[in-house]
Design a protein around this motif. Structure first.
Motif, PDB file in Angstrom:
ATOM      1  N   UNK A 166      91.828 176.825  51.270  1.00 52.02           N
ATOM      2  CA  UNK A 166      90.982 176.202  50.243  1.00 52.02           C
ATOM      3  C   UNK A 166      91.575 174.828  49.918  1.00 52.02           C
ATOM      4  N   UNK A 167      90.753 173.790  50.064  1.00 52.18           N
ATOM      5  CA  UNK A 167      91.226 172.411  49.823  1.00 52.18           C
ATOM      6  C   UNK A 167      90.926 171.998  48.378  1.00 52.18           C
ATOM      7  N   UNK A 168      91.875 171.308  47.772  1.00 55.23           N
ATOM      8  CA  UNK A 168      91.690 170.855  46.389  1.00 55.23           C
ATOM      9  C   UNK A 168      91.837 169.339  46.330  1.00 55.23           C
ATOM     10  N   UNK A 169      90.838 168.676  45.777  1.00 53.90           N
ATOM     11  CA  UNK A 169      90.904 167.216  45.612  1.00 53.90           C
ATOM     12  C   UNK A 169      90.616 166.853  44.164  1.00 53.90           C
ATOM     13  N   UNK A 170      91.148 165.711  43.769  1.00 57.17           N
ATOM     14  CA  UNK A 170      90.931 165.216  42.400  1.00 57.17           C
ATOM     15  C   UNK A 170      90.250 163.847  42.486  1.00 57.17           C
ATOM     16  N   UNK A 171      89.143 163.687  41.756  1.00 57.87           N
ATOM     17  CA  UNK A 171      88.510 162.361  41.686  1.00 57.87           C
ATOM     18  C   UNK A 171      88.949 161.712  40.374  1.00 57.87           C
ATOM     19  N   UNK A 172      89.343 160.440  40.473  1.00 57.09           N
ATOM     20  CA  UNK A 172      89.829 159.714  39.284  1.00 57.09           C
ATOM     21  C   UNK A 172      88.940 158.489  39.042  1.00 57.09           C
ATOM     22  N   UNK A 173      87.811 158.700  38.346  1.00 50.55           N
ATOM     23  CA  UNK A 173      86.908 157.565  38.144  1.00 50.55           C
ATOM     24  C   UNK A 173      87.388 156.631  37.039  1.00 50.55           C
ATOM     25  N   UNK A 174      87.062 155.343  37.201  1.00 49.40           N
ATOM     26  CA  UNK A 174      87.181 154.391  36.093  1.00 49.40           C
ATOM     27  C   UNK A 174      85.882 154.518  35.288  1.00 49.40           C
ATOM     28  N   UNK A 175      85.569 153.519  34.465  1.00 43.45           N
ATOM     29  CA  UNK A 175      84.372 153.628  33.612  1.00 43.45           C
ATOM     30  C   UNK A 175      83.073 153.472  34.398  1.00 43.45           C
ATOM     31  N   UNK A 176      82.110 154.294  34.033  1.00 39.13           N
ATOM     32  CA  UNK A 176      80.791 154.243  34.656  1.00 39.13           C
ATOM     33  C   UNK A 176      79.756 154.481  33.561  1.00 39.13           C
ATOM     34  N   UNK A 177      78.574 153.878  33.677  1.00 36.08           N
ATOM     35  CA  UNK A 177      77.604 153.986  32.575  1.00 36.08           C
ATOM     36  C   UNK A 177      76.886 155.328  32.514  1.00 36.08           C
ATOM     37  N   UNK A 178      77.587 156.381  32.099  1.00 37.14           N
ATOM     38  CA  UNK A 178      76.944 157.672  31.865  1.00 37.14           C
ATOM     39  C   UNK A 178      76.867 157.862  30.352  1.00 37.14           C
ATOM     40  N   UNK A 179      76.324 159.009  29.937  1.00 33.60           N
ATOM     41  CA  UNK A 179      76.150 159.196  28.481  1.00 33.60           C
ATOM     42  C   UNK A 179      77.448 159.605  27.795  1.00 33.60           C
ATOM     43  N   UNK A 180      78.535 159.799  28.564  1.00 34.14           N
ATOM     44  CA  UNK A 180      79.769 160.321  27.948  1.00 34.14           C
ATOM     45  C   UNK A 180      80.255 159.420  26.817  1.00 34.14           C
ATOM     46  N   UNK A 181      80.083 158.112  26.992  1.00 38.21           N
ATOM     47  CA  UNK A 181      80.614 157.190  25.984  1.00 38.21           C
ATOM     48  C   UNK A 181      79.829 157.275  24.698  1.00 38.21           C
ATOM     49  N   UNK A 182      78.511 157.408  24.843  1.00 34.42           N
ATOM     50  CA  UNK A 182      77.667 157.508  23.648  1.00 34.42           C
ATOM     51  C   UNK A 182      77.883 158.861  22.958  1.00 34.42           C
ATOM     52  N   UNK A 183      77.788 159.942  23.749  1.00 41.91           N
ATOM     53  CA  UNK A 183      77.797 161.272  23.149  1.00 41.91           C
ATOM     54  C   UNK A 183      79.177 161.671  22.621  1.00 41.91           C
ATOM     55  N   UNK A 184      80.219 161.302  23.337  1.00 40.71           N
ATOM     56  CA  UNK A 184      81.531 161.812  22.955  1.00 40.71           C
ATOM     57  C   UNK A 184      82.343 160.848  22.112  1.00 40.71           C
ATOM     58  N   UNK A 185      82.570 159.654  22.641  1.00 38.41           N
ATOM     59  CA  UNK A 185      83.454 158.740  21.918  1.00 38.41           C
ATOM     60  C   UNK A 185      82.871 158.361  20.557  1.00 38.41           C
TER      61      UNK A 185
END
Ligand SMILES: NC(=O)c1ccc[n+]([C@@H]2O[C@H](COP(=O)([O-])OP(=O)(O)OC[C@H]3O[C@@H](n4cnc5c(N)ncnc54)[C@H](OP(=O)(O)O)[C@@H]3O)[C@@H](O)[C@H]2O)c1
Length: 294
Positions: free
Chosen positions: A187-206
């Protein structure tokens, strides 16, 4: 030939939704979790417009509730057993799991309610482990892939996003250990490390967490910091790298025979993380304080 199947958490919006639609178009069967029936219906509707509605199955699950994960597992097994007749009576196989659902609570640590800090860890850490543990038997049968969605904040911690960073640092540690623990099982495990992207996370969470912190004007020297963080959250909700780049990275991992341990998205995020690793703390702190005027 049976379709390859992936379970993606958090498909109502943002990275999860875009990736679900992209993989469905590519012929994957996407089992996508949502928390509201209406989100599932709109996901299928959008997929139908792209002529791949039959490749998306929305499933209801709040991943911070153990009993909902159990129900999700039972539903996924039923779906897979119906598609994989050879697996009848055995554990069906799941080709991939994208642990995507997450949130970002922000604020200076001194002002953050402890319950928000716990809620951040409940979703960004414990729920990720719970989902992974539940679906590992199915992933092992397939010698499948697990992808964790960390963040550039999983490698760099700066004022206001310290608690979010702490949860993503924890996720990085879990991902690193799991990659090694699961290697003998294929079983392979990878991690994605995104910088900022315009999703709703900033509005809804922060923005919600700023409300929890209360009136910034009462918070003395933090006022400037909070205002700057709010401005940067609004900026992040409008700019940043295109969401499609995240989906492209998931496709890259799924199509690779030997996926890497980590994927910074976009590439400049990897450069920044390397710079942080190489730079002495004293110099880094000076740069951040200059940049944040703090
Ligand atoms: N956007 C960025 O700039 C960025 C950068 C680095 C990392 N990330 C990471 O990327 C991942 C996806 O975020 P996004 O940017 O796509 O944000 P998003 O649009 O807000 O998506 C978050 C998803 O998680 C779901 N979710 C929230 N709480 C949940 C729960 N308790 N159980 C199940 N699902 C839940 C949300 O469902 P509801 O709609 O029901 O709330 C939504 O589908 C997160 O792990 C985030 O930390 C994002």
């Amino acid at each position: 030939m049976t379709r390859k199947t992936i379970l993606i958490t958090g498909c109502s919006s943002g990275f999860g939704r875009r990736t679900a639609l992209d993989l469905a178009r590519r012929g994957w069967h996407v089992l996508g979790t949502v928390r509201k029936e209406s989100d599932g219906a709109s996901l299928v509707q959008e997929a139908e417009q792209q002529h791949c509605g039959y490749n998306i199955t929305p499933l209801l699950c709040d991943i911070t509730h153990g009993e909902q994960i159990e129900k999700l597992l039972a539903e996924v097994k039923d779906i897979l057993l119906a598609e994989q007749p050879t697996s009848r009576g055995e554990t069906p196989h799941l080709d991939a799991l994208l642990n995507n659902a997450g949130t970002a609570y922000g604020g200076p640590i001194e002002l953050m309610p402890l319950e928000d800090i716990r809620a951040q860890f409940e979703l960004n850490v414990f729920a990720q482990v719970a989902v992974t543990q539940a679906f590992l038997p199915l992933l092992k049968v397939a010698r499948g892939k697990i992808i964790f969605v960390s963040s550039i904040s999983g490698r760099i911690s700066v004022p206001v996003t310290g608690v979010y960073s702490a949860s993503k640092y924890a996720l990085e540690a879990l991902g690193d250990a799991l990659r090694l623990e699961l290697a003998p099982f294929g079983v392979r495990v990878s991690i994605i490390e995104p910088a900022s992207s315009p999703t709703s996370i900033w509005r809804t969470s922060l923005q919600r967490s700023f409300e929890h912190i209360g009136d910034a004007s009462e918070n003395g020297p933090y006022v400037r910091l909070l205002k700057m963080a709010e401005k940067s959250a609004i900026q992040s909700s409008q700019t940043g790298f295109p969401v499609q780049k995240f989906a492209d990275t998931v496709v890259r991992i799924l199509e690779s025979a030997r996926p890497r341990a980590r994927y910074g998205v976009p590439f400049s995020a990897s450069l920044l993380m390397t710079l942080r690793r190489l730079m002495p703390d004293i110099l880094w702190d000076r740069l951040i304080r200059l940049a944040m005027r703090w």
